[in-house]
Write a protein that holds these residues in place. Structure first.
Motif, PDB file in Angstrom:
ATOM      1  N   LEU A   1      -8.053   9.302 -34.427  1.00 11.76           N
ATOM      2  CA  LEU A   1      -9.305   9.906 -34.900  1.00 11.76           C
ATOM      3  C   LEU A   1      -9.616  11.158 -34.108  1.00 11.76           C
ATOM      4  O   LEU A   1     -10.146  12.139 -34.635  1.00 11.76           O
TER       5      LEU A   1
ATOM      6  N   MET B   1       1.365   3.447 -35.921  1.00 12.22           N
ATOM      7  CA  MET B   1       2.021   3.001 -34.707  1.00 12.22           C
ATOM      8  C   MET B   1       3.510   3.213 -34.835  1.00 12.22           C
ATOM      9  O   MET B   1       4.082   3.087 -35.902  1.00 12.22           O
TER      10      MET B   1
ATOM     11  N   HIS C   1      -4.064   3.931 -35.542  1.00  7.02           N
ATOM     12  CA  HIS C   1      -4.751   3.642 -34.289  1.00  7.02           C
ATOM     13  C   HIS C   1      -5.973   4.547 -34.117  1.00  7.02           C
ATOM     14  O   HIS C   1      -5.942   5.721 -34.467  1.00  7.02           O
ATOM     15  N   ALA C   2      -7.008   3.972 -33.533  1.00  4.84           N
ATOM     16  CA  ALA C   2      -8.266   4.708 -33.372  1.00  4.84           C
ATOM     17  C   ALA C   2      -8.083   6.040 -32.647  1.00  4.84           C
ATOM     18  O   ALA C   2      -8.797   7.006 -32.912  1.00  4.84           O
ATOM     19  N   VAL C   3      -7.112   6.103 -31.745  1.00  2.00           N
ATOM     20  CA  VAL C   3      -6.996   7.347 -30.986  1.00  2.00           C
ATOM     21  C   VAL C   3      -6.669   8.524 -31.899  1.00  2.00           C
ATOM     22  O   VAL C   3      -7.018   9.672 -31.601  1.00  2.00           O
TER      23      VAL C   3
ATOM     24  N   MET D   1       1.246   6.208 -30.905  1.00  2.00           N
ATOM     25  CA  MET D   1       0.149   5.736 -31.760  1.00  2.00           C
ATOM     26  C   MET D   1      -0.045   6.600 -33.003  1.00  2.00           C
ATOM     27  O   MET D   1      -0.775   6.223 -33.903  1.00  2.00           O
TER      28      MET D   1
ATOM     29  N   THR E   1      -8.590  -1.805 -31.959  1.00  2.00           N
ATOM     30  CA  THR E   1      -8.286  -0.380 -32.105  1.00  2.00           C
ATOM     31  C   THR E   1      -7.465  -0.084 -33.348  1.00  2.00           C
ATOM     32  O   THR E   1      -7.334   1.069 -33.740  1.00  2.00           O
TER      33      THR E   1
END
Ligand SMILES: Nc1nc2c(c(=O)[nH]1)N[C@H]1C(S)=C(S)[C@@H](COP(=O)(O)OP(=O)(O)OC[C@H]3O[C@@H](n4cnc5c(=O)[nH]c(N)nc54)[C@H](O)[C@@H]3O)O[C@H]1N2
Ligand SMILES: Nc1nc2c(c(=O)[nH]1)N[C@H]1C(S)=C(S)[C@@H](COP(=O)(O)OP(=O)(O)OC[C@H]3O[C@@H](n4cnc5c(=O)[nH]c(N)nc54)[C@H](O)[C@@H]3O)O[C@H]1N2
Ligand code: SF4
Ligand code: SF4
Ligand code: SF4
Ligand code: SF4
Ligand code: SF4
Ligand SMILES: [Mo]
Lengths: 248, 965, 314
Positions: free
Chosen positions: C308, C1, C304-306, C237, C138
């Motif tokens: 991925l 982040m 953050h998951a995004v 992110m 997340t």
């Protein structure tokens, strides 16, 4: 708003067929084009002709490779808001700008209420929230809410821009809450799946997985090679098989 | 605290007005609906009724607004004031621009018209530009086909009377087995995507992609075959070997529709050895099994032999073409094992694919209950289909063995009996045409005369050495050496050689180079750096540039603009009339002929003019016949729309086929209709004719269709079109190489002609590869088109450039490991010709020794009105710097370096490139080579850093409308 | 982040402010230490200033600060809303509590009630701040039981360092108190250390394979990102700090946040007057520095998951 509707009357959403998506970005650009002057207009682009251009896009297309040690493949992968049933992007929003519509389940941002705290984008695991720094507010896929009910458009055009544009017809739109709908059937038949189910967000949108490869003998009902005909030497006898009278 | 939920306006007015026109973000030419609000373009979507795209729209088409509003748009005619390449120009009036151009051109026309070289790029008005060149009287004209895909066009038109490219398509609805060779995107981009989507969603179909790289279309293939570049011919011939060996070929098809049974003279040393035996009327002969004698091979109901040695009463000896073909490919050198060595495809895979093809063609035969009548008038109550289809494009085309490879694919299609049958490859009107079609090229000595038009068009199809455009001594007549012994079948010319040859005065100097819509100072040239140097090189003796005058029409500030002396600024595609004509590159589908127009949906806000108008006016001012009347007045005072409606190429045949005749009730042929353009507009700017069911297939032998085609003026007669499995025109060159015939190749080219002119498809190692040390340059380097970019145009597009702002050199992970490089590392890539620096991306879906990159993403800094530090210039790179327009110097260095092209067609061999790769020392993260940034040319648009397209349509007073403050 | 400075400033300043005022309220209620009313009052003002600075700075990163009031509306579901409400609610209590030190007219009972409310609301506000982060599934490095304790503990610890100065001014900074303060520091950073240990051993369930649902086809890696230029998602992110740097920074945070102030506190315990004050001021600077580094890392280390989808891992 604060909280999510207990139940939505419909679960409108998209289904993307990864088996036929060629990764052409048509959905992404047509989305940008429609929405640039749509509900969340404009979708600002900064440094548009400079070193580091970046803009607001509601749909972005990735390309992945997979590798199981024996086979590798390439999979094109568009990503936009999944209009989750339990989306924390809505519940974390301190202003109520983010909300999920009770009537159809569409997750929207009210541009007049958003303070641009960005928390919803932190709460979305799917990267579907796009901050417009120039407007100071969060924007996102609207499921083309200004198209799908638009009485100024022909019935057949009341579909999201990305669905209409997709040249491979890899995108489908419909009510995923109705098990009888075409789109639900498609999901059923093709084993449509949700992304990161472990988040518990329960995405409405589904993806249809790439079909298995057909690259081994038998996959198309054939043998692995043709049997040579008996007289298959190139000697003159070979041509005896041509003795059959052929008429022009 | 519950707040009121937003009241969403779900039915906003989309626009005040919708105008239909045709997209031109690429050459696919989809129908579009342009939404206008307050007279401004707001939204562009596909036209659901349009035969090409049926409503879909690609990424480029969807970003048309950004092209239309590009800050790189030119805004007035420009005259060069500084040295070439400096980008120093002044804006001038159109009157002055016309005066300069006609000044140069009328001198040329009066003295030596060939000194005008008029070459056009990716335009769609080739029937107009070729007509203009003809009337001007210069043979030095061609469009971009020579550097694009003439291999596909020529191989197809000489073999099956149609071709891949955008001239044919698979039967997307019925095919069961689809093989695609070397396609990343192609001209039919939307139809291909829709077709693939449809085909893959059907049960019991298989789609095989043969391509060294597995992205885009290849990513979704049921089987990907990662072939070594330049070896497809061998792969296909090995499949043919397997089919022949197992006798899985469609003999009925071959006998009926191809020249397989025609008798070929087999008499060593005979001046007509290898040519067809013909009767007194010129008809080819076959050997009739029943009659036991030779017969006119064109007759119906004969039972021709496909093998055997036959002696005719006059003593000549002959074998059916089929036998010659079968003998060749049954040879062990075409076995799967041999092919595996060359192609890198395991022998087992080759054999399996052959089995699968045979299975699909012969075990999955389809029958349509549709009656049709064959060319001989015999009725059939069914249409039999072999549901195997193929498509191929530049992966085949852009190699110097592409002509033969493409012919091999067509041969495979013929053997499977799968051309224009249900489930197979299908022609699009005006094809099929006779193989080869007419006319022949014009420009022989005596045909180019001062002050006169040429008797025919500069481009065409030749049948033998006597049709070449060569001088007495065998030297080329054309500046690009098209139709010469170096590239006899160069049906589209060799645009990629024009600048080099004009610079080298080889074969002669030109006075004015007139270019339209081709970014020759950058991505459409081989050797881009050298090209820029040639464009700016001085002739010591005259103190002039070696290419004295350059006139260029572009709509945007491309790299090429800086290298011209006079710029004729064009409009954007939404601001002009255009015509997608059946005389040119039509938009027909397999279901029937179609053509279309573009109409101005908005008026230009700059001092720019549609190039076609400018060309027509130039023609009038120069007094060219066809463009001016006898009294000297302009023939088309109304410009291009006037020409579209009133020009007739042949009686009753004009640029547009729809709504002809005084009342607009005729199609195809008919007198001019003053209301024609209105009719087009009412119909969404296109015209199409749906063929009745009975004419949908077997168009090469379908009486009703052939008669229709003849009536429409597509073909000279309604005779059956016979596919040429064995090519006589090629054999004529073979014979010339052996010393037969009146027109002989120069000695130094005899061997070359002999090697490459074989009447049956051959495979040979691509020419450049065979001349460079492969241990020094072990890797192949190729490009692919990204779906979301059109050549160099896209980078000015604020949306598209976010998707492809720079390119990487992609390579297999294993290769990277061997080279000791990782993702994001920079490498030097070197060819026999040049060296570049690029950044690496590793992957697995790639033939191990092939590296690739997206085409034309790298830009010259300063071009396209981008900031000088834009990623396109800093990190983007162009492979073209490594590709030479000339083949390497041969051993002793004495022989002239020939063009890096297919020796048969002159097709630019972009993909023959071999390179070495080494890790670059840590240093600046900038690609190489770098050039001085180009200066912005006067008149380009102001660009805003922050782009807020769309806000202008929000209600007045909205805080989101920053345009108001 | 992305470690945005406004957010770092917000959480560390307001944390210290709430911590400080909590110490004061606690003192008032427990009578543990005797503070001069003036010193106590001024200290309260300092606390309020810190809190206000923090809250204001948190609005800097808003796209529409003028609409910040709206952020109070969604207390039913949003921790950010709750935090805002508690922060606002804290003010009246804290103001009365502060005023009480200056104006003796305010009755003791009200003063005590205000102190109790201030104490409670401060802690709740800090808990809410922590919950904003801890509730984000997340971001696994935030979504765990250690985050809220860390926020509370570091608020108390940094508030404690400030409080020590007030004590010193009032002459109450005796040795046992300093030892106590050191113990508080130690415990707080132990909690933080436990957090680090926890996230280092975490193995989040989500991977690029689950994100894309393509895991059944094998290892999934990204070949091409959607755009060649960075976008909001990646800037916001996708920020990542290299492991090497993170380890170094953690050590620095501990040195600044715990080790140096710890030593200084011990020294302060055995000194007095200006020397003591100077030592404590130094301890405070180091201590706050440590918290700022910690806060920076809290963001920079969070994945953050995004990401991925961009082929990275959590
Ligand atoms: N390495 C490598 N090089 C290649 C290829 C490859 O595969 N690899 N492909 C080759 C092929 S097949 C081709 S066709 C060429 C294409 O190369 P080019 O023909 O150069 O294509 P573009 O880059 O599209 O440039 C055409 C020019 O037309 C201008 N233009 C655009 N719209 C208009 C308009 O409306 N009016 C006018 N007057 N001008 C306009 C553009 O600004 C641009 O300067 O590239 C070739 N070069
Ligand atoms: N989006 C977009 N569409 C376009 C264009 C564009 O610039 N952008 N350009 C238009 C133009 S001018 C043209 S000519 C067409 C061309 O369209 P395509 O024919 O699709 O041209 P390329 O993208 O060059 O693709 C060549 C393909 O061949 C593969 N290849 C290379 N060498 C070999 C080989 O030896 N064997 C095989 N089997 N494959 C090989 C490459 O990996 C690549 O996938 O596209 C047209 N359409
Ligand atoms: S995808 Fe993200 S933005 Fe969309 S509903 Fe789910 S959590 Fe919210
Ligand atoms: S950015 Fe806007 S929509 Fe998102 S959480 Fe904050 S206020 Fe809500
Ligand atoms: S539904 Fe509409 S807003 Fe959402 S991704 Fe598709 S085009 Fe974009
Ligand atoms: S438009 Fe369709 S095929 Fe293209 S990337 Fe989007 S989903 Fe895939
Ligand atoms: S394929 Fe795309 S760019 Fe080309 S004409 Fe069609 S919509 Fe336009
Ligand atoms: Mo091309």
């Amino acid at each position: 708003m604060t909280s999510l509707p207990k139940k939505t009357q419909k679960k409108l959403g998209l289904v993307t067929d990864l088996d036929i998506c060629v990764g052409c970005h048509a959905c992404a650009v047509s989305c940008k084009e429609w929405n640039a002057s749509g509900h969340s207009a404009p979708l600002t682009d900064s440094d548009a002709y400079g070193k580091d251009p970046s803009g607001v896009w509601f749909n972005r297309v990735h390309v992945y490779e997979t590798d199981d040690g024996h086979n590798t493949r390439t999979v094109n992968f568009p990503r936009s808001c999944l209009h989750c049933e339990q989306p924390a992007c809505v519940t974390v929003c301190p202003t109520g700008a983010s909300y999920k519509r009770e009537e159809d389940g569409i997750v929207l941002v009210d541009a007049e209420k958003c303070i641009g705290c960005k928390l919803c984008s932190w709460a979305c695991p799917y990267g579907a929230r796009e901050y417009d720094a120039d407007d100071g507010i969060m924007k996102k896929c609207t499921l083309c809410i200004d198209r799908i009910y638009n009485e100024n458009l022909e019935e057949s055009e009341r579909q999201p821009a990305c669905v209409i544009a997709c040249p491979a017809r890899a995108r489908h739109f419909g009510d995923l809450g109705d098990p009888e709908s075409d789109i639900s059937r498609l999901v059923e038949q093709r084993g449509g799946y949700a992304l990161m189910p472990e988040t518990g967000y329960q995405p409405v949108n589904k993806y249809l997985p790439p079909r298995p490869r057909k690259d081994r003998a038998g996959d198309t009902g054939t043998t692995d090679h043709l049997e040579a005909a008996e007289d298959s030497s190139s000697g003159s006898s070979f041509f005896s098989w041509l003795d059959k009278a052929l008429s022009r | 605290m519950a707040l009121r939920q937003e009241q969403v306006e779900t039915s906003p007015k989309v626009s005040d007005e919708v105008k239909y026109t045709t997209c031109y973000m690429c050459a696919c030419r989809c129908g579009i609906k342009v939404h206008l609000t307050d007279g401004q373009v707001r939204y562009i979507e596909g036209n659901p009724d349009h035969p090409v795209n049926r409503g879909v729209l690609c990424a480029k088409g969807s970003s048309g607004i950004m092209q239309h509003l590009s800050p790189a748009r030119l805004s007035a005619p420009l005259k060069r004031t500084g040295p070439r390449g400096s980008g120093e120009f002044e804006e001038i009036s159109w009157e002055e621009a016309f005066n300069i151009a006609t000044g140069w051109m009328s001198d040329i026309r009066k003295t030596d018209p060939k000194k005008l070289a008029f070459f056009t790029g990716r335009d769609q008005s080739q029937s107009l530009t070729a007509f203009w060149a003809t009337k001007f009287g210069t043979l030095n004209h061609a469009a971009h086909g020579g550097f694009c895909s003439v291999n596909m066009a020529a191989a197809g038109l000489y073999t099956i009377g149609g071709s891949f490219w955008e001239f044919g398509e698979p039967d997307w609805e019925l095919t069961r087995y689809f093989m695609m060779f070397g396609v990343a995107e192609d001209h039919d981009s939307n139809p291909i995507k829709t077709g693939l989507g449809r085909l893959k969603t059907r049960e019991n179909t298989k789609y095989v992609s043969v391509n060294p790289v597995r992205t885009g279309y290849s990513a979704i293939a049921d089987e990907w075959i990662g072939i070594k570049p330049g070896t497809d011919g061998m792969f296909v011939m090995a499949i043919i070997h397997e089919l022949l060996k197992s006798q899985k070929v469609d003999l009925d098809f071959l006998v009926r529709y191809t020249n397989a049974p025609w008798l070929v003279r087999v008499e060593d040393g005979h001046p007509e050895d290898g040519l067809f035996l013909r009767d007194g009327n010129g008809n080819p002969l076959a050997w009739d099994k029943y009659g036991g004698e030779q017969v006119n091979a064109l007759l119906p109901d004969i039972a021709p032999e496909l093998s055997g040695l036959f002696e005719l009463p006059d003593g000549s000896k002959a074998r059916p073409a089929f036998e010659l073909m079968a003998r060749r490919y049954l040879g062990q050198e075409y076995s799967a094992v041999e092919a595996a060595e060359i192609t890198g495809i395991p022998a087992g895979t080759i054999k399996r694919i052959a089995a699968e093809l045979a299975h699909a063609a012969f075990e999955q035969e389809i029958e349509l209950d549709v009656e049709w009548t064959d060319w001989a008038g015999r009725k059939h109550d069914k249409m039999i289909g072999r549901p195997v289809s193929m498509h191929a494009m530049r992966g085949i085309s852009a190699h110097s063995n592409g002509f033969h490879t493409c012919r091999a694919i067509h041969l495979l299609q013929m053997l499977l009996g799968s051309i224009d049958c249900p489930g197979g490859f299908r022609y699009k009107a005006p094809f099929p045409r006779p193989c080869p079609p007419g006319p022949k090229p014009t420009g022989k000595p005596g045909q180019v005369n001062a002050g006169e038009p040429m008797p025919g068009p500069p481009l065409g199809f030749i049948n033998g050495p006597e049709d070449l455009l060569v001088n007495e001594d065998g030297s080329p007549c054309r500046i690009d050496k098209g139709f010469s012994w170096e590239h006899p079948f160069s049906a589209h010319g060799l645009m990629h050689m024009v600048i080099h040859n004009a610079w080298a005065s080889d074969p002669y100097p030109v006075d004015t180079l007139f270019l339209y819509m081709a970014n020759m100072a950058w991505n459409s040239s081989m050797n881009s750096k050298g090209t820029m140097e040639m464009l700016t090189d001085f002739d010591e003796s005259t103190g002039e540039y070696r290419i004295p005058h350059i006139i260029y029409s572009d709509a945007y500030a491309s790299e090429m603009v800086s290298y011209a002396d006079l710029i004729l600024p064009d409009t954007t595609y939404l601001e002009r009339w255009d015509c997608v004509s059946l005389l040119d590159r039509p938009i027909s589908t397999a279901h029937g002929p179609a053509d279309s127009i573009r109409q101005p949906v908005v008026q230009p806000d700059r001092d720019v003019r549609p190039f076609q108008d400018v060309l027509i006016e130039l023609g009038a001012r120069l007094g060219l016949p066809g463009f001016s009347n006898d009294d000297g007045s302009a023939a088309y005072p109304g410009g291009y729309p006037d020409y579209l409606v009133n020009h007739e190429r042949m009686p009753g045949i004009g640029p547009l086929a729809g709504w002809r005749g005084a009342n607009g009730d005729q199609h195809g042929k008919g007198e001019s209709n003053p209301q024609q353009l209105e009719r087009y507009i009412e119909n969404g700017c296109f015209w199409k004719h749906d063929l009745p069911e009975s004419q949908q297939y077997y168009k090469h032998a379908n009486k009703d269709y052939l008669e229709f085609s003849h009536k429409m003026g597509f073909i000279p007669s309604s005779d059956q079109i016979i596919m040429q499995l064995y090519s006589e025109p090629l054999q004529r060159f073979q014979l010339a190489a052996r010393g037969h015939g009146a027109v002989q190749p120069p000695e130094e080219l005899r061997g070359r002609v002999g090697k490459f002119f074989d009447p049956l498809p051959i495979w040979y190692q691509p020419v450049e590869e065979s001349m460079v040390p492969l241990d020094k340059y072990p890797y192949h380097a190729i490009t692919q088109r990204p779906a979301a970019m059109y050549h160099s145009w896209g980078s000015q597009n604020a949306w598209l450039r976010q998707i492809h702002g720079y390119n990487r050199l992609c390579m297999h992970r294993d290769l990277a490991r061997e080279l000791g490089v990782e993702d994001d590392d920079w490498v030097h890539v070197e060819s026999h010709h040049g060296k570049i620096k690029a950044q690496v991306r590793t992957m697995t879906g790639c033939e191990k020794n092939t590296v690739w990159t997206w085409n034309a993403i790298g830009k010259r800094r300063g071009a396209w009105n981008l900031e000088n530090d834009a990623a396109e210039g800093e990190k983007g790179f162009l492979l073209n710097h490594l590709i030479s327009e000339l083949l390497p110097a041969s051993g002793d260095g004495k022989r002239r370096r020939m063009s890096n092209s297919d020796p048969v067609t002159g097709q630019a061999a972009w993909f023959d490139l071999r390179v070495s790769i080494s890790k670059a020392e840590a240093g600046a993260q900038v690609s190489e080579p770098q050039f001085e940034p180009l200066k912005p040319v006067p008149g380009v648009q102001k660009k805003s850093k922050t782009l807020r397209f769309g806000e202008q349509f929000l209600p007045k007073g909205s805080w989101r409308r920053k345009d108001q403050v | 982040m992305d470690p945005a400075y406004s957010v770092i400033l917000f959480t560390s300043a307001s944390g210290a402010g709430y911590g400080l005022i909590a110490w004061l309220a606690f003192t008032r209620l427990s009578g543990f230490w005797q503070l001069s009313p003036l010193a106590a009052g001024i200290t309260c003002l300092v606390a309020l200033a810190l809190i206000t600075t923090g809250l204001l700075s948190s609005t800097f990163h808003l796209g529409h600060p003028e609409r910040a009031w709206r952020a109070m509306s969604q207390w039913r579901s949003s921790w950010l809303s709750r935090e805002g409400i508690f922060a606002i609610l804290t003010y009246p209590a804290a103001l009365i509590f502060t005023a009480g030190w200056f104006w003796s007219i305010i009755p003791a009972s009200i003063m005590n009630a205000a102190a109790a409310a201030t104490l409670l609301l401060s802690v709740i506000t800090v808990i809410s701040t922590g919950m904003i982060y801890a509730s984000l599934t997340t971001i696994p490095r935030w979504n765990n039981a250690w985050v809220v304790p860390v926020y509370v503990a570091l608020a108390i610890a940094s508030g404690g360092l400030l409080f020590s100065i007030a004590l010193a001014v009032s002459g109450a900074a005796n040795q046992p108190t300093m030892v106590l303060m050191m113990a508080v520091l130690l415990v707080s950073w132990a909690v933080k250390w436990a957090y680090w240990r926890y996230i280092d051993r975490q193995s989040p369930a989500s991977t690029t394979a689950t994100a894309t649902g393509l895991g059944h086809l094998g290892q999934v890696s990204q070949l091409e990102a959607p755009h060649t230029s960075e976008n909001y998602l990646l800037k916001e992110m996708g920020f990542e700090v290299a492991r090497k740097h993170a380890t170094k920074l953690r050590r620095m945070a501990l040195n600044f946040g715990l080790l140096l102030p710890g030593i200084l506190l011990v020294l302060a315990g055995v000194s007095n007057g200006l020397v003591q004050l100077a030592l404590l001021a130094l301890a405070l600077c180091f201590g706050l520095g440590g918290v700022v580094i910690e806060r920076w890392l809290f963001f920079a280390e969070a994945r953050h998951a995004v990401t991925l989808f961009y082929g990275r891992s959590l």
